[in-house]
Design an enzyme around this catalytic site. Sequence first.
Site, PDB file in Angstrom:
ATOM      1  N   MET A  18     -42.922   3.821  70.680  1.00 23.32           N
ATOM      2  CA  MET A  18     -44.091   3.083  71.381  1.00 23.32           C
ATOM      3  C   MET A  18     -43.843   2.937  72.770  1.00 23.32           C
ATOM      4  O   MET A  18     -44.650   2.984  73.600  1.00 23.32           O
ATOM      5  CB  MET A  18     -44.247   2.223  70.619  1.00 23.32           C
ATOM      6  CG  MET A  18     -45.551   1.114  71.050  1.00 23.32           C
ATOM      7  SD  MET A  18     -46.984   2.749  70.848  1.00 23.32           S
ATOM      8  CE  MET A  18     -47.373   2.500  69.303  1.00 23.32           C
ATOM      9  N   CYS A  19     -42.319   2.414  73.353  1.00 26.65           N
ATOM     10  CA  CYS A  19     -42.347   2.085  74.689  1.00 26.65           C
ATOM     11  C   CYS A  19     -42.431   3.298  75.436  1.00 26.65           C
ATOM     12  O   CYS A  19     -42.832   3.258  76.804  1.00 26.65           O
ATOM     13  CB  CYS A  19     -40.695   1.659  74.832  1.00 26.65           C
ATOM     14  SG  CYS A  19     -39.352   2.654  74.249  1.00 26.65           S
ATOM     15  N   THR A  20     -42.122   4.577  75.111  1.00 21.24           N
ATOM     16  CA  THR A  20     -42.198   5.585  75.922  1.00 21.24           C
ATOM     17  C   THR A  20     -43.716   6.027  76.238  1.00 21.24           C
ATOM     18  O   THR A  20     -44.281   6.289  77.349  1.00 21.24           O
ATOM     19  CB  THR A  20     -41.619   7.044  75.240  1.00 21.24           C
ATOM     20  OG1 THR A  20     -40.335   6.694  75.028  1.00 21.24           O
ATOM     21  CG2 THR A  20     -41.622   8.310  76.152  1.00 21.24           C
TER      22      THR A  20
END
EC number: 6.2.1.64
Length: 410
Positions: free
Chosen positions: A196-198
């Site tokens: 999700m951070c990507t």
Amino acid sequence: MADAEEPMAVDGGHSDISCEWDGRWNHVKKFLERPGPFTHPDFEPSVEALSGFRLIHVVDMDTIDVSNLNRQFLFRPKDVGRPKADVAAEFINNRVPGCEVVPHFKKIQDYDESFYRQFHIIVCGLDSVIARRWMNGMLISLLSYEDGVLDPSSIIPLIDGGTEGFKGNARVILPGMTACIDCTLELYPPQINFPMCTIASMPRLPEHCIEYARVLQWPKEKPFGETSLDGDNPQHIQWVFAQAQERAAEFKITGVTYRLTQGVVKSHSRHVIDAFFFLHSAYIPLNNYMVFNDVDGLYTYTFEAERKDNCSACSQVPQDLQFPSSAKLQEVLEYLTENSSLQMKSPAITTTLEGKNKTLYLQSVKSIEERTRPNLCKTLKELGLSDGQELAVADVTTPQTVLFKLNFTA
Ligand SMILES: [Zn+2]
């Protein structure tokens, strides 16, 4: 094809619906009454070869959605909301005199062996690996062995097909003889989810931009109200595509196309299957696995998937579990779910201790889960298990429990 209220006249406009008329089988005869380069060596062309499938049961738990209409030929706008099985059966029964289709608006798991035993062949177009494995396990459970030798009359062939995005496959499985679904379980990799951070802050690939639009923007902006994203709805895809393009431009990423957007969205949507196959003893069956891919150009290929000697579904070889006695039950549970050739979903583990059945862990019933949860932190030794102990494991991926033998390592 017009939306026919009345049974359509097949073959030359006969208005009476008798089951036989001149020329009815002309097209089929071309396959069955003459030899060809692909016919089976034992095939003798004759009128007798024409057996035909006249009784077909169809099991499906879904109802028709408007987005289903563009990629099939049995449903009409007036059918939206009705069970797919009922509508498909009505359509074919009306159109093909002498053919009886029996609908079942149910889950495949609602039926047991006595139901599945009645068929000569089973064709699956299922939308999940779990359901595929369940049907595979069901047909394996119907096999009978005498002195370890498989009784060929107990084999019900399974034709399995599926599509995901722009990829498809078709395979023929003779349970107990050729590779089964579980023999080749490593071919079904777990779904790829990008971190999700990507997606949220460091996109590098066009897929990251599409995922940003799909996962974060769609639920936030609700471009079509409360409707969930549908991979078959061109307006939905167009919206995601436009958002993904903006995102890509912002991060100077190239490669976001409409097609890729559709592929990414579809690989995450649940209704992905339309399979259509034909099998008749006149032809050498597909041996045994065909793949099809038109993500980028067109590619298709057939290979023979091999049986796995110790397949947990079809090998009849006891399954070994190698653990030190100091391992915790939690580790065994993780192994059952994470091992690529097992991939269980919510295994329930039971065993026999001092002549009594004991549930070590069971997830599906809340009260039992709470009662057995403390066992997860106990070691196998603390649970009273010994070397060579048999563990029975039940899971949604199979209708039968799988027996494992616990082997203590040092
Ligand atoms: Zn197998």
